[in-house]
Write a protein that holds these residues in place. Structure first.
Motif, mmCIF file in Angstrom:
data_model
loop_
_atom_site.group_PDB
_atom_site.id
_atom_site.type_symbol
_atom_site.label_atom_id
_atom_site.label_comp_id
_atom_site.label_asym_id
_atom_site.label_seq_id
_atom_site.Cartn_x
_atom_site.Cartn_y
_atom_site.Cartn_z
ATOM 1 N N THR A 8 38.061 26.274 -20.017
ATOM 2 C CA THR A 8 37.324 27.400 -21.187
ATOM 3 C C THR A 8 36.001 26.905 -21.032
ATOM 4 O OG1 THR A 8 39.008 27.850 -22.624
ATOM 5 C CG2 THR A 8 37.339 29.159 -22.518
ATOM 6 N N LEU A 9 35.398 25.137 -20.826
ATOM 7 C CA LEU A 9 34.186 25.286 -20.616
ATOM 8 C C LEU A 9 34.031 24.909 -19.576
ATOM 9 C CD1 LEU A 9 32.255 24.103 -21.941
ATOM 10 C CD2 LEU A 9 33.076 21.961 -21.444
ATOM 11 N N ILE A 10 34.693 25.286 -18.789
ATOM 12 C CA ILE A 10 34.088 25.360 -17.107
ATOM 13 C C ILE A 10 34.083 26.604 -16.312
ATOM 14 C CG2 ILE A 10 34.810 24.298 -15.075
ATOM 15 C CD1 ILE A 10 36.274 21.949 -15.789
ATOM 16 N N GLY A 11 34.542 27.413 -16.930
ATOM 17 C CA GLY A 11 34.869 29.083 -16.719
ATOM 18 C C GLY A 11 34.144 29.406 -16.864
ATOM 19 N N PHE A 12 33.462 29.510 -18.288
ATOM 20 C CA PHE A 12 31.827 29.265 -18.933
ATOM 21 C C PHE A 12 30.814 29.280 -17.875
ATOM 22 C CE2 PHE A 12 28.761 28.662 -22.524
ATOM 23 C CZ PHE A 12 28.730 29.504 -22.638
ATOM 24 N N LEU A 13 30.613 27.746 -17.988
ATOM 25 C CA LEU A 13 29.787 26.733 -17.591
ATOM 26 C C LEU A 13 28.793 27.436 -16.152
ATOM 27 C CD1 LEU A 13 29.571 23.608 -18.676
ATOM 28 C CD2 LEU A 13 28.485 24.881 -18.933
ATOM 29 N N VAL A 14 30.778 27.654 -15.454
ATOM 30 C CA VAL A 14 30.227 28.866 -14.054
ATOM 31 C C VAL A 14 29.988 29.784 -14.195
ATOM 32 C CG1 VAL A 14 31.815 29.821 -11.644
ATOM 33 C CG2 VAL A 14 31.743 27.111 -13.275
ATOM 34 N N LEU A 15 29.862 30.673 -15.029
ATOM 35 C CA LEU A 15 29.589 32.208 -15.234
ATOM 36 C C LEU A 15 28.480 32.332 -15.688
ATOM 37 C CD1 LEU A 15 32.772 33.933 -16.784
ATOM 38 C CD2 LEU A 15 31.982 33.947 -14.421
ATOM 39 N N THR A 16 27.824 31.474 -16.537
ATOM 40 C CA THR A 16 26.656 31.223 -17.244
ATOM 41 C C THR A 16 25.312 30.845 -15.807
ATOM 42 O OG1 THR A 16 27.055 30.215 -18.973
ATOM 43 C CG2 THR A 16 25.107 30.086 -18.414
ATOM 44 N N ALA A 17 25.705 29.609 -14.946
ATOM 45 C CA ALA A 17 25.252 29.747 -13.985
ATOM 46 C C ALA A 17 24.837 30.541 -12.409
ATOM 47 C CB ALA A 17 25.758 28.070 -12.920
ATOM 48 N N LEU A 18 25.758 31.505 -13.014
ATOM 49 C CA LEU A 18 26.515 32.496 -11.661
ATOM 50 C C LEU A 18 25.231 33.990 -12.114
ATOM 51 C CD1 LEU A 18 27.661 33.927 -9.474
ATOM 52 C CD2 LEU A 18 28.995 35.223 -10.783
ATOM 53 N N VAL A 19 25.434 34.177 -13.517
ATOM 54 C CA VAL A 19 24.159 34.827 -14.509
ATOM 55 C C VAL A 19 22.834 34.814 -14.039
ATOM 56 C CG1 VAL A 19 23.451 36.043 -16.618
ATOM 57 C CG2 VAL A 19 25.736 35.029 -15.524
ATOM 58 N N ILE A 20 22.724 33.501 -14.624
ATOM 59 C CA ILE A 20 21.884 33.029 -13.992
ATOM 60 C C ILE A 20 20.515 32.860 -12.568
ATOM 61 C CG2 ILE A 20 19.616 30.429 -14.170
ATOM 62 C CD1 ILE A 20 21.939 29.635 -16.666
ATOM 63 N N ALA A 21 21.828 32.017 -12.149
ATOM 64 C CA ALA A 21 21.489 32.897 -10.347
ATOM 65 C C ALA A 21 20.972 34.168 -10.270
ATOM 66 C CB ALA A 21 22.213 32.020 -9.434
ATOM 67 N N MET A 22 21.372 35.028 -10.102
ATOM 68 C CA MET A 22 21.628 36.558 -10.108
ATOM 69 C C MET A 22 20.264 37.313 -10.721
ATOM 70 S SD MET A 22 25.477 38.364 -10.275
ATOM 71 C CE MET A 22 25.193 39.077 -11.525
ATOM 72 N N GLY A 23 19.794 36.556 -11.551
ATOM 73 C CA GLY A 23 18.341 36.915 -12.646
ATOM 74 C C GLY A 23 17.774 36.329 -11.977
ATOM 75 N N THR A 24 17.413 35.430 -11.180
ATOM 76 C CA THR A 24 16.529 34.466 -10.449
ATOM 77 C C THR A 24 16.565 35.031 -9.263
ATOM 78 O OG1 THR A 24 17.115 32.220 -11.635
ATOM 79 C CG2 THR A 24 15.672 32.412 -9.900
ATOM 80 N N ARG A 25 16.844 35.538 -8.942
ATOM 81 C CA ARG A 25 17.490 36.385 -7.678
ATOM 82 C C ARG A 25 16.392 37.454 -8.218
ATOM 83 N NH1 ARG A 25 22.116 36.334 -4.516
ATOM 84 N NH2 ARG A 25 21.943 33.942 -4.280
ATOM 85 N N SER A 26 17.301 38.085 -8.661
ATOM 86 C CA SER A 26 16.739 40.008 -9.061
ATOM 87 C C SER A 26 14.905 39.770 -8.820
ATOM 88 C CB SER A 26 17.478 40.365 -9.870
ATOM 89 O OG SER A 26 16.735 41.264 -10.359
ATOM 90 N N THR A 27 14.833 39.015 -10.730
ATOM 91 C CA THR A 27 13.047 38.911 -10.351
ATOM 92 C C THR A 27 12.131 38.155 -10.094
ATOM 93 O OG1 THR A 27 14.057 38.355 -12.981
ATOM 94 C CG2 THR A 27 11.804 37.490 -12.629
ATOM 95 N N ALA A 28 12.620 37.637 -8.814
ATOM 96 C CA ALA A 28 11.905 36.823 -7.592
ATOM 97 C C ALA A 28 11.990 38.892 -6.494
ATOM 98 C CB ALA A 28 12.714 35.838 -6.614
ATOM 99 N N ARG A 29 12.693 39.359 -6.428
ATOM 100 C CA ARG A 29 12.417 39.919 -5.962
ATOM 101 C C ARG A 29 11.608 41.113 -6.161
ATOM 102 N NH1 ARG A 29 17.658 41.580 -4.053
ATOM 103 N NH2 ARG A 29 17.980 42.747 -6.371
ATOM 104 N N TYR A 30 11.894 41.539 -7.401
ATOM 105 C CA TYR A 30 10.767 42.829 -8.527
ATOM 106 C C TYR A 30 9.724 42.542 -8.150
ATOM 107 C CZ TYR A 30 9.336 44.581 -12.341
ATOM 108 O OH TYR A 30 8.024 45.278 -13.354
#
Length: 58
Positions: A8-30
């Motif tokens: 559960t902890l590993i899944g949470f950390l992976v999903l959190t990293a995925l959300v951060i990566a997607m947000g960073t990419r989207s913000t950079a494009r904007y």
């Protein structure tokens, strides 16, 4: 059993990293689009007085 809390902890950390990566990419494009829009001259502002003059003559 320690495996479920660990998974559960590993899944949470992976999903959190995925959300951060997607947000960073989207913000950079904007931000890149905003910089590009600010760099090019606006043609709508220069065309507006001509349109107002044309309608005033009618």
């Amino acid at each position: 059993m320690v495996i479920w809390p660990t998974l559960t902890l590993i899944g949470f950390l992976v999903l959190t990293a995925l959300v951060i990566a997607m947000g960073t990419r989207s913000t950079a494009r904007y931000e890149a689009e905003q910089r590009a829009a600010a760099a090019r001259p606006s043609r709508a502002r220069s065309a507006a007085p001509e349109a107002a003059t044309a309608t005033a003559l009618l």
